[in-house]
Design an enzyme around this catalytic site. Structure first.
Site, mmCIF file in Angstrom:
data_model
loop_
_atom_site.group_PDB
_atom_site.id
_atom_site.type_symbol
_atom_site.label_atom_id
_atom_site.label_comp_id
_atom_site.label_asym_id
_atom_site.label_seq_id
_atom_site.Cartn_x
_atom_site.Cartn_y
_atom_site.Cartn_z
ATOM 1 N N TRP A 112 0.810 -1.224 0.000
ATOM 2 C CA TRP A 112 0.000 0.000 0.000
ATOM 3 C C TRP A 112 0.842 1.273 0.000
ATOM 4 O O TRP A 112 0.310 2.363 -0.133
ATOM 5 C CB TRP A 112 -0.900 0.014 1.249
ATOM 6 C CG TRP A 112 -0.121 -0.402 2.469
ATOM 7 C CD1 TRP A 112 -0.092 -1.645 3.035
ATOM 8 C CD2 TRP A 112 0.809 0.392 3.230
ATOM 9 N NE1 TRP A 112 0.802 -1.684 4.088
ATOM 10 C CE2 TRP A 112 1.366 -0.436 4.227
ATOM 11 C CE3 TRP A 112 1.236 1.722 3.147
ATOM 12 C CZ2 TRP A 112 2.307 0.018 5.142
ATOM 13 C CZ3 TRP A 112 2.187 2.179 4.064
ATOM 14 C CH2 TRP A 112 2.701 1.324 5.046
ATOM 15 N N ASN A 113 2.163 1.173 0.217
ATOM 16 C CA ASN A 113 2.902 2.413 0.524
ATOM 17 C C ASN A 113 3.089 3.346 -0.678
ATOM 18 O O ASN A 113 3.118 4.557 -0.513
ATOM 19 C CB ASN A 113 4.230 2.104 1.233
ATOM 20 C CG ASN A 113 5.163 1.283 0.399
ATOM 21 O OD1 ASN A 113 4.750 0.635 -0.570
ATOM 22 N ND2 ASN A 113 6.429 1.291 0.750
ATOM 23 N N LYS A 159 -2.900 -8.488 -7.233
ATOM 24 C CA LYS A 159 -3.516 -8.660 -5.913
ATOM 25 C C LYS A 159 -2.918 -7.534 -5.064
ATOM 26 O O LYS A 159 -1.756 -7.598 -4.639
ATOM 27 C CB LYS A 159 -3.196 -10.044 -5.322
ATOM 28 C CG LYS A 159 -3.846 -10.285 -3.953
ATOM 29 C CD LYS A 159 -2.855 -9.961 -2.839
ATOM 30 C CE LYS A 159 -3.464 -9.993 -1.468
ATOM 31 N NZ LYS A 159 -4.207 -8.776 -1.120
ATOM 32 N N SER A 205 -4.957 -4.970 0.881
ATOM 33 C CA SER A 205 -6.401 -4.902 1.165
ATOM 34 C C SER A 205 -6.899 -3.486 1.464
ATOM 35 O O SER A 205 -8.074 -3.204 1.275
ATOM 36 C CB SER A 205 -6.724 -5.802 2.353
ATOM 37 O OG SER A 205 -6.423 -7.124 2.022
ATOM 38 N N GLY A 255 6.711 -6.471 -0.554
ATOM 39 C CA GLY A 255 6.073 -6.476 0.769
ATOM 40 C C GLY A 255 7.016 -7.020 1.816
ATOM 41 O O GLY A 255 8.235 -6.876 1.697
ATOM 42 N N SER A 256 6.443 -7.657 2.815
ATOM 43 C CA SER A 256 7.234 -8.102 3.966
ATOM 44 C C SER A 256 7.852 -9.482 3.724
ATOM 45 O O SER A 256 7.450 -10.212 2.809
ATOM 46 C CB SER A 256 6.328 -8.158 5.184
ATOM 47 O OG SER A 256 5.300 -9.097 4.931
ATOM 48 N N GLU A 293 10.658 -8.190 -3.723
ATOM 49 C CA GLU A 293 11.169 -6.884 -3.274
ATOM 50 C C GLU A 293 10.649 -6.712 -1.849
ATOM 51 O O GLU A 293 9.489 -6.358 -1.656
ATOM 52 C CB GLU A 293 10.620 -5.750 -4.146
ATOM 53 C CG GLU A 293 10.924 -5.866 -5.621
ATOM 54 C CD GLU A 293 12.362 -5.550 -5.973
ATOM 55 O OE1 GLU A 293 13.175 -5.299 -5.067
ATOM 56 O OE2 GLU A 293 12.673 -5.579 -7.168
ATOM 57 N N LEU A 294 11.522 -6.982 -0.878
ATOM 58 C CA LEU A 294 11.033 -6.990 0.509
ATOM 59 C C LEU A 294 11.516 -5.747 1.256
ATOM 60 O O LEU A 294 11.705 -4.706 0.657
ATOM 61 C CB LEU A 294 11.432 -8.308 1.154
ATOM 62 C CG LEU A 294 11.010 -9.546 0.330
ATOM 63 C CD1 LEU A 294 11.470 -10.833 0.969
ATOM 64 C CD2 LEU A 294 9.509 -9.579 0.063
ATOM 65 N N CYS A 308 10.447 1.310 1.655
ATOM 66 C CA CYS A 308 11.441 0.251 1.865
ATOM 67 C C CYS A 308 12.848 0.807 1.727
ATOM 68 O O CYS A 308 13.768 0.370 2.404
ATOM 69 C CB CYS A 308 11.210 -0.884 0.877
ATOM 70 S SG CYS A 308 11.121 -0.316 -0.816
ATOM 71 N N GLU A 347 13.490 -3.251 10.878
ATOM 72 C CA GLU A 347 13.026 -2.243 9.924
ATOM 73 C C GLU A 347 12.004 -1.347 10.641
ATOM 74 O O GLU A 347 11.112 -1.848 11.318
ATOM 75 C CB GLU A 347 12.361 -2.904 8.711
ATOM 76 C CG GLU A 347 11.883 -1.868 7.712
ATOM 77 C CD GLU A 347 11.223 -2.477 6.480
ATOM 78 O OE1 GLU A 347 10.618 -3.553 6.583
ATOM 79 O OE2 GLU A 347 11.318 -1.849 5.417
#
Ligand code: NAP
Length: 451
Positions: free
Chosen positions: A129-130, A153, A156, A205-206, A227-228, A261, A355
């Site tokens: 979402w960022n 996807k 949410s 994401g995470s 890409e975490l 990130c 993080e």
């Protein structure tokens, strides 16, 4: 049901009904049918549509930016910049994809041997979402240009952004099924990945989300790009130009309200300039204007959800308990967290070790180049590092010492359509953007002709 809640006002904005398994399969079928024709289109045809997507973005940038600000609290001026960057990435690949994917001749014993880059099919993008638009466009622009089709996807809490992104492609004239938004939760990601027409997945994401998606994809022998997270260091050497360095470091940590990130999360400063640097840094952080994300003058909005602000608060409080000194901020109000600066930070503290995804930074002093490198590399993450020094020759010599996907000198780490983007260690693997990114989800086919 997926809902978007404005983190600044707490107003419930939109609700979305999730797809049933049957609807999901129908959508994937539609994507597959589209792929069969899309892969036959020329680069010129794809370019034409991608340039139109850029135009749609520019024409509707106020609507898109306002949706971002409302759904996840990004200050409006930064949301507008995000949309403009999406238009750039579309134009960039519209122009460059053909050249990036042209056959690569390799001299061998053959009369002719070369590598051709051919599309794979449906690629699943699981996105955060960022940067609700940018993360998606930096996947979609190169991949659609490569002849793949995309299914999204999204996180949410930003489903309205996801819907609008799919509409950009429809309005631009892309064929139905070329890019689809799937309103699903993470529980249905496995159903997507096991579908025979879905060939690969990219996730931003995470670590838990990345690990889960990669495990499922691995079970089905499908490629992933991950890409975490990141915990980039900003290293300020003794000879750095302080005015420009302070400005860049403040932006590196506090833009997007710290939810990036690639943000500079650990500030490492040479002990001889510590006092002077910290004074200037605090002065500039104090000037950052917090407030309503819809206000043009706001630089610090809210965090995207209250639980994220609570997590950050805990990391800061624990670090203070362990001996860090609070120089500024430290208070939370709902999903708003004050710009916060800690000093006397050691390697064991959460603000250094973990993080932090919000407007808080820890400062650690170092005494030598070797110590700065050791501090920087003492992280599970490996996305990027920024070095600030007037001795650019030395900085270039030090670049190989860093366990990172990127080293930026006298600049914050940032993504750029022209440069590969991605990390090592638990920051992930694979690359997005540039000629490296566009070749992640293609069949690199070897063709060999003997007389
Ligand atoms: P997240 O919880 O991992 O969510 C990212 C996406 O993964 C969302 O769409 C989420 O869906 C989905 N997801 C979560 N768990 C999943 C699972 N088990 N299986 C399949 N999908 C799953 O991450 P976040 O908290 O939204 O974002 C922050 C993290 O992303 C930070 O660590 C940050 O550093 C990282 N990030 C990395 C980059 C990069 O380029 N390297 C860029 C931005 C952010 P739901 O929303 O439905 O849970």
């Amino acid at each position: 049901m997926k809902s978007s809640i404005n983190p600044y006002t707490q107003e419930k904005l939109y609700s979305f009904k999730e797809l049933t398994t049957k609807q999901l399969k129908e959508k994937l079928q539609q994507s597959h049918e589209c792929f069969l024709e899309w892969q036959e289109t020329t680069f010129e045809q794809r370019s034409d549509l991608m340039n139109r997507a850029a135009k749609v973005l520019v024409e509707n940038k106020t609507l898109y930016a306002e949706t971002i600000s409302k759904e996840m609290g990004k200050p409006i001026s930064q949301a507008v910049a995000e949309i403009e960057k999406c238009a750039w990435v579309c134009e960039y690949y519209a122009d460059k994809a053909k050249d990036q994917l042209k056959d690569e001749i390799i001299e061998t014993d053959a009369q002719k041997s070369y590598v051709s880059y051919e599309p794979l099919g449906i690629i699943l993008a699981v996105m955060p979402w960022n940067y609700p638009f940018w993360q998606v466009f930096r996947f979609a622009a190169p991949n659609l240009m490569a002849g793949n089709v995309g299914v999204l996807k999204h996180a949410s809490n930003v489903m309205k952004s996801a819907e609008l992104i799919a509409e950009v492609f429809t309005e631009a004239g892309f064929p139905e099924g070329c890019f689809q938004n799937l309103i699903i939760g993470s529980d249905l990601v496995e159903t997507v990945l096991e579908n025979e027409w879905v060939k690969a997945a990219t996730l931003t994401g995470s670590k838990p989300a990345g690990g889960s998606v990669a495990a499922i994809a691995g079970k089905h022998i499908k490629k992933t790009v991950l890409e975490l997270g990141g915990s980039n260091a900003l290293i300020v050497f003794e000879d750095a130009d302080l005015d420009s360095t302070v400005k860049t470091c403040v932006q590196a940590r506090f833009q997007n309200t710290g939810q990036s990130c690639i943000a500079g999360k650990r500030l490492l400063v040479h002990q001889n300039i510590m006092e002077e640097f910290v004074d200037l840094f605090i002065k500039q952080v104090r000037e950052l204007k917090s407030g309503d994300p819809m206000d043009e003058n706001t630089y610090i909005g809210t965090l995207a959800r209250e639980d994220l602000a609570e997590d950050l608060e805990k990391q800061v409080l624990k670090s203070i308990e362990m001996g860090a000194k609070l120089l500024l901020g430290g208070k939370r109000n709902g999903s708003y967290y004050e710009p916060t600066v800690l000093t006397n930070v050691t390697e064991k503290m959460p603000i250094f070790k973990e993080e932090t995804f919000g407007p808080a930074i820890g400062i650690t002093a170092f005494q030598s180049d070797e110590e700065a490198i050791r501090f920087s590399n003492n992280s599970e993450f490996g996305l990027g590092v920024s070095l600030f020094t007037k001795d650019t020759e030395k900085a270039l010599k030090l670049a190989p010492c860093f366990e990172e996907g990127a080293v930026f000198i006298n600049e914050l780490v940032k993504s750029d359509p022209r440069l590969p983007f991605g990390g090592i260690k638990i920051s992930g693997y694979g690359r997005e953007l540039s000629s490296h990114g566009i070749r992640e989800f293609v069949n690199k086919k070897t063709v060999y002709l003997k007389n």
